[in-house]
Design a protein around this motif. Structure first.
Motif: not given
Length: 238
Positions: A14-35
């Motif tokens: 649900a965090f991403f089920d919004r307009p991208s320009h609303e998600v983008a600033p709230e994506l700062l500080g989040r952590v992307l993990v791959h392996g």
């Protein structure tokens, strides 16, 4: 580059089920993990949907290349650009909308040795440069064409992710977006997106002020390229 613990709670779809320009600033500080590698995001760019954002890959509609962008939110859209780089986006809005956020830069908070080997073959690089820029971020995380379409939403509950420790409790080879440690709202800045030739003044680039891993802003400059290459964030020509 802050210390302390990062939240290991997975971000919900649900965090991403919004307009991208609303998600983008709230994506700062989040952590992307791959392996084994994790990157705390410090710079992102939002791109709108078909017919509304001429700088977006989806501007002219759905194609085999951008089909993932029209899928469910929370999936990765990984594309090849300039014949040499991969860049990674996360899809926003419900299926069929074609919108997303480009992950431009971040701080490597786990798996630094692996990220450094991928970036430099073991040579000395400043920590701030390991994932400073969208192509460097993709290299540090080991994201390639085969990771296009991976779901970054995970229902599990990994153990705590320490800012300078190792990752535990995550499935091998998974791509997961965790809650991380968002910055204070006052530290978030916005401005024009980097290197796009259309909609160049749209202020949908967001970054954490003062963070050394944020990439330098560069306005679009015409360059020679092959017909198959597409610049970061720029709609492909047809």
């Amino acid at each position: 580059m802050g210390g302390g613990l990062l939240s290991s709670a997975p971000l919900p779809r649900a965090f991403f089920d919004r307009p991208s320009h609303e998600v983008a600033p709230e994506l700062l500080g989040r952590v992307l993990v791959h392996g084994d590698v994790a990157v705390r995001l410090t710079e992102v760019e939002a791109y709108g949907g078909p017919g509304e954002d001429p700088a977006a890959h989806t501007y002219r509609g759905k194609t085999p290349r951008n089909a993932v962008m029209f899928g469910p939110p929370g999936h990765l859209y990984v594309y090849f650009t300039y014949g040499m780089h991969f860049c990674a986006n996360v899809v926003c809005l419900p299926e069929g909308h074609g919108s997303g956020v480009l992950m431009r830069a971040g701080e490597v908070v786990a798996g630094g040795a692996v990220a450094r080997a991928r970036r430099s073959g073991g040579q000395t690089l400043p920590d701030r440069d390991l994932a400073r820029g969208p192509a460097r971020l993709a290299v540090a995380l080991g994201l390639l064409r085969e990771h296009n379409g991976l779901d970054a939403i995970w229902e599990g509950s990994p153990q705590a992710l320490n800012g300078h420790g190792s990752l535990t409790g995550l499935p091998a080879g998974s791509v997961v977006l965790l809650a991380g440690r968002p910055p204070e709202p006052a530290a978030i800045r916005s401005g024009p997106r980097t290197g796009v030739s259309t909609a160049r003044d749209t202020p949908w680039r967001f970054w954490i002020e003062g963070d050394p891993t944020v990439s330098p802003y560069k306005a679009h400059a015409p360059r020679r390229r092959s017909a198959a290459a597409t610049s970061v964030g720029e709609a492909p020509r047809s």
